[in-house]
Motif scaffolding. Structure first.
Motif: not given
Lengths: 437, 437
Positions: A141, A144-145, A149, A300, A303-306, B133, B139-141, B144-145, B305-306
């Motif tokens: 995702p 959407r974030p 978010s 924020a 942030l990391m998404f993986y 959220e 702060a990490i979404p 919502r995900p 998510f980080y």
């Protein structure tokens, strides 16, 4: 489980029955009860547009059609899922779907990178949804974030590994020490590279995704033509070895950044290129076909998404999330976020971008080389952070890592270095990301 | 920038002016133009409920009130942001807000863990939004995900580090070798632990978040009482040293899992405890006050998510995202996703949960110890993966790592070990996560 839903069924048309399409169809059929509970009404598959109808496609022939135009025009279709690929045909079908009041879910990054504006306007005019979570970073995702978010924050930078093919190749080169051509061939054999790998290895796919990310991160319409782009086909095993000696690896990055010009103007930048990334940076350990996106926002922080950035089932997961949300909106009223383009920020030319650089050159193995080279950097206002001498005699090399400088200043430096008597050739120039100085 | 918005202003009331509340108020006031462009109408701060009105609070005194009840009852308030903390007062204020047609944004995990059902029903009955959220992982979404991006997938597991205080303490113990009490005191001095750290170190905060995550991941109403909970106050520097010798570290994990019982029933589990995590697992490198959540879904595969899990500005970023979404819905119509509880899955007792274990015991330094201990594990059907002998003489220890076994079988094994003549005492029993066997 279905007792709470009294709403009529939501009709779904799927365009395309490739890797992603067939997974979408499978999930719609296998998870019917759960999906109904989540939507508040049953999802019913009205038909699937295919190039060729066949009994071997995993779905009944009566659900298949080669006439996509008629399928999206049916009154009992509420939502159209476009996973054909290409540009002109899906563009026409999506516009016609939106204009007849159907919501659309698409994974088509090449189309969105150039035509989001036109499609978003059609969605807006017809009060329907246009969702495209699957277009960037597969199952992860990200859209959407960024749109929801972080809607109350200010995004300053998005940097991601969003192309699995190139990441697979660079990871393998880093691991095995093999050269680019050899590794590309291996990636092809393993199914990680297409027969014509141009869109991936030359960065076109990553640039399309950068355009989409920059548009939503900065509330500005950015197209693929606005994205500066370099691919990975010139990366050598020597570059990876030099990177390793500097405690770095090389990744193809899609970078979207908010910048302030020397004159104080707010600009944005969207760019794709292979860059040295320090091993301590979170993107350095994203290997193989995985994707990751790092977002830096004012409040924020980082942030990391993986996750998995490609493949039938992961991409279908993102498509299905969009489909359920679009269907819920059909049942309960309401719509997802619209295109946000109020900021209308200008794209900075690449020459204005500040980054650090890695410059690898063949030099004569003579006294005075280092001082001549250093003088040339200084003359152009590019400050040196690290110099490494590698090899000796005919194989002598200098590897220079700079502090931040503009792309314009670096280009002038490289042109001047190539004129120096001591320098045989500047063989690689790569940017260095993930450090500030 | 504001030319496109013709909608009347959206009135916002903020309850609480602590770390998060003051950041929310700052952003609403400083980013007014950008927020208006995103919402489609100006956001106007109608008032802030405080315990004590003062000229030193950073906002005009006329915007401050000690009468929260009257503030949320005002006709010109459309959205209420609750960041007071506590349970009974915010519960009353949120219910009264929802029942008078106002949407609510809250970061209150303790309240949500026990009262989401009641609050969600009030939101549903009044057709308004209830967003939260910021209640999990700052702060990490994550919410919502899970509720939107993965709405078309099937989540099988959520495992996260969602409490910054305990992660700071465990990271510091791992790094310095210091003991728990000493490190807790240091965390207090640095502002990472509260004067009464019970809610954090005994896992209550992490358990509240686990209840929220399990509810949305499994479409089932789960409350804090359903969550099995152990804190970190019994973790010793010796445990961290033994973990390191096994290429692991120790993390306080919130785990939500879909399981199938031996009899084939589908159940869910929500649990919080300190666990050994292999250094190769993505959660192992989440250090200090950072948070991370790993989600495993059937089609998406593993996502991570980080980011920053606490702090005024990061938490305010999540609150502001919710506020903008709720405001957009007020302007454009529509509502966010409702509570989803159709699945109504039962919570499995802890004894049925399968994990791996680490058992550390003081033993007599005699021949035959290992075989006696191994026999006891075998008798209870718990298969051993690794045994390490540490120390000698009076300090002799055995560290055993098992394959997966039920919590019930392990508890019986430990009781039996404590009866063995050779075993002085079983000093630690921890679970091991992140491996399958």
């Amino acid at each position: 489980m279905t007792s709470e839903s009294a709403h009529r069924a939501i009709g779904v048309a799927v365009l395309g029955l490739g890797n992603v399409g067939s997974e979408v169809v499978r999930i719609i059929r296998e998870q019917a009860e759960e999906l109904e509970a989540r939507v508040g009404a049953p999802l019913e598959l009205r038909g699937v547009a295919v190039r060729r109808i066949g009994s071997d496609r995993g779905i009944p022939e009566e659900l298949q059609t080669t006439d996509a135009e008629s399928l999206v025009g049916r009154d009992d279709v509420d939502i159209v899922v476009e996973v054909i690929g290409g540009i002109e045909l899906p563009r026409k079908l999506i516009l016609s779907s939106l204009n007849s009041g159907k919501s659309v879910v698409t994974a088509n990054k090449a189309l969105l990178a150039d035509h989001t504006g036109e499609l978003a306007e059609a969605a807006e005019a017809n009060s329907v949804d246009l969702y495209f979570e699957a277009a960037v970073a597969g199952a992860i995702p990200v859209i959407r974030p960024l749109t929801q978010s972080l809607a109350g924050d200010r995004v300053n930078k998005v940097a991601g590994i969003v192309n699995g093919t190139t990441n697979f190749i660079l990871s393998a080169m880093d691991e095995t020490g093999a050269d680019y051509e050899e590794t590309l061939a291996e990636a092809g054999r393993l199914g990680y590279a297409e027969a014509d790998p141009t869109a991936d290895v030359e960065g076109y796919d990553a640039a399309a995704k950068a355009a989409i990310l920059a548009s939503i991160a900065f509330h500005t319409r950015v197209t693929a033509a606005d994205v500066y782009r370099e691919g990975i086909s010139t990366i050598t095993s020597a570059d990876l070895a030099s990177a390793k000696a500097l405690d770095c690896t090389i990744k193809l990055l899609s970078i979207c950044e908010r910048i302030v010009t020397p004159k104080g103007k707010e600009r944005i930048s969207a760019r794709v290129y292979p860059a040295l990334v320090p091993l301590s940076h979170p993107l350095a350990s994203v290997n193989g076909a995985f994707n990751a996106v790092v977002v830096e926002a004012e409040n924020a922080g980082r942030l990391m998404f993986y996750g998995q950035g490609a493949g039938g089932a992961p991409t279908a997961s993102a498509v299905m999330g969009d489909l359920v949300m679009a269907a819920r909106n059909k049942v309960h009223g309401g719509r997802g976020p619209r295109e946000s383009k109020y900021a209308k920020l200008k794209v900075a030319p690449m020459g204005d971008i500040l980054t650090r650089y890695y410059v690898n050159m063949e030099v004569a193995d003579k006294e005075g080389v280092l001082s001549a080279v250093a003088a040339e950097f200084a003359k152009h206002g590019v400050s040196i952070s690290v110099v490494r001498q590698e090899g000796a005699g005919a194989g002598a090399r200098l590897v220079v890592v700079t502090h931040v400088a503009t792309d314009a200043a670096l280009s002038e430096t490289v042109a001047a270095l190539n004129e120096l008597e001591f320098v045989t050739a500047v063989t690689s120039v790569l940017r260095l990301e993930g450090t500030e100085q």
